[in-house]
Each structure stands twice: as structure tokens, then as C-alpha cells.
Motif scaffolding. Structure first.
Motif: not given
Length: 387
Positions: A312-325
Motif C-alpha cells: 500500500k502506497e502512502h500519502g496522496i498517491k492512493p487517493f489519486l489512484d482511486d480518483l483516476k479510476k
């Protein structure tokens, strides 16, 4: 952007009364009171610590740890004579024989120093072999014959060719630093006073021949030539070489059996019942030894062989990945509806969602040039619609 990730590894002995398990203990691991403690831990020539566990039936090994994304910057810049010998050794997957030595000299006859020779080997492998998954057979001997393999075979060959020229090299076994069970293997070769230099021939091949393979993934990609000397910085390491000696000594089962044995250099190999002269083919992140039981061995699947892991990535990266999808789904849906109903608001919505989709890629540093162009075009299109 955060440079750390959380690795969650889990293995459960569901089938056998008892099994043995080996794995490299990550430096970040801290054992709590409820953790399964290793029966033995020893330092190996790579500088890592290899742990040995005995798991009774229904017993589990669970490791959850935070670790920095892998980089060679903190690796040592000099090697002892013993370390050099280790990284020049002859192995089954990366053999040093007359054919390999002849090929290595043929590839590098015009090069003057080690870095030029390693670079020539990089280009030779990228240009002359084809990536397929799964491979027909593991090991350099098979790879030379069929000229097809996955990241493992690309890496085993690079290791062998460098070692044949007395360039210390290793096959690095690890994972992409996101998602579930995204295994990967690559290389490093050593230059005195410079240290370990990263090389990824399989990713170079894929970016050269199939540049859109990772177009919609969460993986940052480089121009194919840049995979000699650097990586995208999105990896974790399980083991800093292949064919690590297993202690306590690994005794092969005389009548090893699985329904679908893998092939190593064209010969059947039963994972979990055999070793390569007492060594694990590779630790990704574990190697196991099952009890002999033909009925149970026929039911083995990947979690029984390798366990499972999620990063699992930390910071804003997971949010950006979910937002991208999410934005892509909304964009495609509203675009289809807009074409059917010719609705102004639907048109604005899908163009806005494509803009958000592009921004997510850019902020995650994935395909920046392509999505910057797409962002510009979609922004201009949206402004035209609003006018």
C-alpha cells in the motif's frame, strides 16, 4: 510524494501437518508478542538475514511493515573478496560455462571497460529476446534455446553474461510497490567505487516493443534506454540475489510429485519439494518445503507456494489512484450519454472528468508527456464547449 510503503505478507499452512519456510527478514520488521518467531536467523552473503520457520497445520506467518522504496544509493561502494566471489559464482539458473563465456566475449569484443560491456549486454538482450509470461522453462539454458521468457529469464541471462566477464552481478527479486502480488525481477551489476547499478532488461524490452502495455496502470515507466542505470523508484526488494543457500539443509524428496511441475532448463522441478543443490531458485518472498503427500500436493495453488502480499502506497498517491479510476468511469459513461442525448451538461461533465483523469496521472508522475498533451486538448475542448 511519500517514499515509503506498507508491505503486508501472509502465509497460512492449511494443508500439511508441518512445513518448513525460509524468507529474508526485512530490516523494518519488528516482532510483537503475537508474531510467529523464526526458529533460526542467519546472515547470508548478500548482507541480508535469512529466517527459517516451522509452521504446524493452521499456523500462520503474518508480517506487516513499513519500508522505504528501494534504491541503490545506500548500498556499499566496495566489495570484499568473498562478496566478489559470491556475485561471480556459477549457478544453475545463471550458469558460467563455455557457451556463456563465448557469447559474452562476442557481445563485448569492442568495449573497453566494465560499464561499456554491461551496456552492450543490455542492448543485446533487449534486441534478441522476447518477453512472454509464463515462460516455457526457467533458466538461462532454456532462454538461450527458445529466446522467450519473462523478467526472470531476462535477469538470469544478464547476470550470467556479466559474471562470465568477471563483472559482479546479481538478480534482484522483489515486487512493484503497489497492489497485490505484483512480482518483478531485475538486475544490478557492481562497479568499484560507484557501487551497484540498476538494469532492467525486461522492462526495457516492453517499453521498446510494447510501449502501451502499462498505459493505464499505476506504474511509472521510463524511456526504454533509461532502464540501464536507473529505475522509476517504485519497487521493494525481497532478496538481493537468486539461488540463496537454505539452512537448515534442504533435503530433496526422492519421489517429488506435483500435477504441473515447473521446468528449469527443460527438466521438471517440483516447487516445495526440491531445491537447486540445497538452494531456493528464488525467494519471492519465501521458499517452502512440504511434507510428502501426493493427495495434498495435487491441490497446491499460488498462496500455498508463495503466500500472498499486498503493498500500500502512502500519502496522496492512493487517493489519486482511486480518483483516476472513478473519473474514468464517469467520463466514459457521461460521454456515451452525451453522444446519445446531445446534452450540454453531460458534455461538460465528461470533459471535466477526463481533465481530472489526466491530472491524476500527471500528479502520480505516470506518462506525464502523454497525459499533459491529453490534458491540454481536453481543456481546450471544454473551453470551446463553455463558449
Amino acid at each position: 510524494m511519500s517514499k515509503t510503503v506498507t508491505v503486508d505478507f501472509f502465509y497460512r499452512n492449511e494443508l500439511f501437518e508441518k512445513l518448513q519456510l525460509w524468507m529474508i527478514i526485512p530490516t523494518a520488521t519488528q516482532f510483537n508478542e503475537n508474531s510467529l518467531k523464526p526458529d533460526q536467523v542467519r546472515e547470508i552473503p548478500t548482507g541480508e538475514k535469512l529466517a527459517f520457520y516451522v509452521l504446524n497445520k493452521n499456523q500462520s506467518l503474518h508480517l506487516n511493515y513499513e519500508i522505504e522504496l528501494y534504491s541503490t544509493k545506500n548500498e556499499k561502494k566496495t566489495l570484499t573478496d568473498e562478496e566478489k566471489d559470491f556475485y561471480l559464482r556459477n549457478t544453475i539458473l545463471s550458469p558460467i560455462n563455455k557457451e556463456i563465456t563465448r557469447l559474452a566475449n562476442e557481445i563485448t569484443y569492442q568495449q573497453k571497460n566494465d560499464i561499456e560491456k554491461a551496456h552492450a549486454i543490455f542492448h543485446y538482450i533487449v534486441d534478441n529476446y522476447r518477453y512472454i509470461y509464463p515462460p516455457i522453462s526457467r533458466g538461462v539454458n532454456s532462454f538461450l534455446e527458445v529466446k522467450e521468457g519473462d523478467c526472470g529469464e531476462f535477469s538470469f541471462l544478464f547476470t550470467a553474461l556479466c559474471r562470465a566477464l568477471k563483472i559482479p552481478a546479481r538478480t534482484v527479486v522483489g515486487s512493484w510497490a503497489y497492489g497485490k502480488m505484483n512480482a518483478h525481477v531485475w538486475n544490478e551489476f557492481f562497479l568499484e567505487d560507484e557501487g551497484w547499478i540498476s538494469v532492467d532488461t525486461s522492462m526495457a524490452y516492453l517499453q521498446k516493443r510494447r510501449p502501451f502495455k502499462y498505459f493505464d496502470s499505476s506504474l511509472i515507466t521510463l524511456h526504454w534506454k533509461n532502464y540501464f542505470g536507473e529505475t522509476e523508484g517504485q519497487r521493494v526488494v525481497f532478496s538481493k540475489d537468486a539461488e540463496i543457500e537454505l539452512l537448515p539443509k534442504y533435503k530433496n524428496d526422492e519421489e517429488a510429485f506435483t500435477l504441473n511441475p515447473m521446468l528449469i532448463n527443460g527438466e521438471p522441478f517440483c516447487w516445495g519439494q526440491q531445491s537447486l543443490n540445497g538452494r531456493a531458485p528464488y525467494l519471492q518472498p519465501i521458499y517452502v518445503k512440504f511434507e510428502q503427500n501426493d493427495d495434498l500436493l495435487s491441490t497446491l495453488d499460488l498462496p500455498h507456494l508463495f503466500g500472498t502480499w499486498e503493498i500500500k502506497e502512502h500519502g496522496i498517491k492512493p487517493f489519486l489512484d482511486d480518483l483516476k479510476k472513478f473519473s474514468l468511469i464517469i467520463a466514459l459513461l457521461t460521454m456515451a450519454l452525451s453522444f446519445i442525448f446531445q446534452n450540454f451538461y453531460l458534455e461538460v461533465t465528461y470533459k471535466s472528468m477526463f481533465i481530472i483523469f489526466s491530472l491524476c496521472f500527471i500528479l502520480r508522475r505516470e506518462r506525464i508527456i502523454i497525459f499533459s498533451i491529453f490534458l491540454l486538448l481536453m481543456s481546450l475542448s471544454l473551453l470551446s464547449t463553455l463558449d
